[in-house]
Motif scaffolding. Sequence first.
Motif, mmCIF file in Angstrom:
data_model
loop_
_atom_site.group_PDB
_atom_site.id
_atom_site.type_symbol
_atom_site.label_atom_id
_atom_site.label_comp_id
_atom_site.label_asym_id
_atom_site.label_seq_id
_atom_site.Cartn_x
_atom_site.Cartn_y
_atom_site.Cartn_z
ATOM 1 N N UNK A 315 -20.260 -46.798 -58.287
ATOM 2 C CA UNK A 315 -20.690 -48.094 -58.065
ATOM 3 C C UNK A 315 -21.963 -48.457 -58.924
ATOM 4 N N UNK A 316 -22.051 -49.501 -59.466
ATOM 5 C CA UNK A 316 -23.225 -50.049 -60.182
ATOM 6 C C UNK A 316 -24.182 -50.183 -59.154
ATOM 7 N N UNK A 317 -25.317 -50.209 -59.293
ATOM 8 C CA UNK A 317 -26.524 -50.669 -58.575
ATOM 9 C C UNK A 317 -26.445 -52.249 -58.205
ATOM 10 N N UNK A 318 -25.850 -52.959 -59.178
ATOM 11 C CA UNK A 318 -25.658 -54.548 -58.778
ATOM 12 C C UNK A 318 -24.685 -54.615 -57.711
ATOM 13 N N UNK A 319 -23.616 -53.829 -57.809
ATOM 14 C CA UNK A 319 -22.338 -53.896 -56.826
ATOM 15 C C UNK A 319 -22.823 -53.393 -55.565
ATOM 16 N N UNK A 320 -23.679 -52.309 -55.168
ATOM 17 C CA UNK A 320 -24.235 -51.850 -54.143
ATOM 18 C C UNK A 320 -25.322 -52.888 -53.430
ATOM 19 N N UNK A 321 -26.016 -53.592 -54.496
ATOM 20 C CA UNK A 321 -26.703 -54.649 -53.758
ATOM 21 C C UNK A 321 -26.106 -55.777 -53.598
ATOM 22 N N UNK A 322 -25.086 -56.217 -54.085
ATOM 23 C CA UNK A 322 -24.162 -57.525 -53.394
ATOM 24 C C UNK A 322 -23.595 -57.038 -52.283
ATOM 25 N N UNK A 323 -23.044 -55.791 -52.054
ATOM 26 C CA UNK A 323 -22.412 -55.383 -50.686
ATOM 27 C C UNK A 323 -23.409 -55.441 -49.836
ATOM 28 N N UNK A 324 -24.504 -55.002 -49.953
ATOM 29 C CA UNK A 324 -25.683 -54.716 -48.990
ATOM 30 C C UNK A 324 -26.086 -56.043 -48.463
ATOM 31 N N UNK A 325 -25.941 -57.072 -49.254
ATOM 32 C CA UNK A 325 -26.626 -58.546 -48.738
ATOM 33 C C UNK A 325 -25.244 -58.990 -48.027
ATOM 34 N N UNK A 326 -24.143 -58.782 -48.205
ATOM 35 C CA UNK A 326 -23.002 -59.085 -47.489
ATOM 36 C C UNK A 326 -22.989 -58.450 -46.259
ATOM 37 N N UNK A 327 -23.388 -57.191 -46.134
ATOM 38 C CA UNK A 327 -23.113 -56.497 -44.903
ATOM 39 C C UNK A 327 -24.134 -56.828 -44.145
#
Length: 330
Positions: A315-327
């Motif tokens: 995962x890219x850092x951006x993908x992980x950040x987006x997922x974290x916000x959604x979770x």
Amino acid sequence: MYLPSPDRYQAMPYRRTGRSGLLLPALSLGLWHNFGSDRTADTQGQILRRAFDLGITHFDLANNYGPPPGAAESAMGRALRTDFARLRDEIVVSTKAGYLMWDGPYGEWGSRKSVLSSLDRSLTRLGLDYVDIFYSHRPDPDTPLEETMGALDSAVRQGKALYVGLSNYSPEQTREAARILKDLGTPLLIHQPRYSMLDRWVEDGLLTALDELGVGSIAYSPLEQGILSDRYLQGIPAGSRAAGDSPFLTPESVTPELISRLRALDEVASERGQCLAQMALAWVLRGGRVTSAVVGASSVAQLENSVDAVRHLEFSDEELARIEELLKTS
């Protein structure tokens, strides 16, 4: 005669289990409620053979998996006598004791009587002299931890298990169990907790404890009973687990807010070239802290879809950040 694929070890990543010498596949097959008497032996055999062809060498069971309890071990035993008869040394078989298995005061929990009797019954159903990993399936609040861990130690010393593990133990219980086992001379190999995008309790101390102890981890329910798949993106479909009478997933748990969050996560997965289930599996395995994730399968197609997750685990850092916000969204 079943002839396994000669390329079976090429695509599946294998990860070291804690500080031990045992390697487990990134995805393991759980023989849970899809390996009961309501499934044909032919369907079960197809799934098991395909799993091995795809590099899945670890088959995870428990004494009470079925239904009825014990049916999953019997199904695996049939495969070990037939398709896998010449392949035992290439296969890791795990089972557990602790949940209700038979009537009376000795049919569950963590007494020495219950744990070792359960293992003997499991070995009979499996047709094996030993299992590779034997778990205490849950902590027993009324039995001293020393007794339960002593039973696990005895299983290894009796040659009925190669390694021992825990499931559903808290960080504090895990640390104490590991200390007891170390003193006995049988190190704790692995912990099997529930872990998914929607259930992250292991991040509150357990993963840190396992890192410090040098113990591996294997996540169960990484797809949250199928919620983290495309089945629920439009609501609760007919014939799904949530639409039935499953005690593990109720219609009330699939809320409009959850469906909205699932759709947003599915958009992230699509941009990664994955379906939601594949991304959910990759997310659990991210960073290498989790040794393996247990997946279930009711068909070969479902199994193949899950295994495709290992093609893209980064995962890219951006993908992980987006997922974290959604979770974090409630």
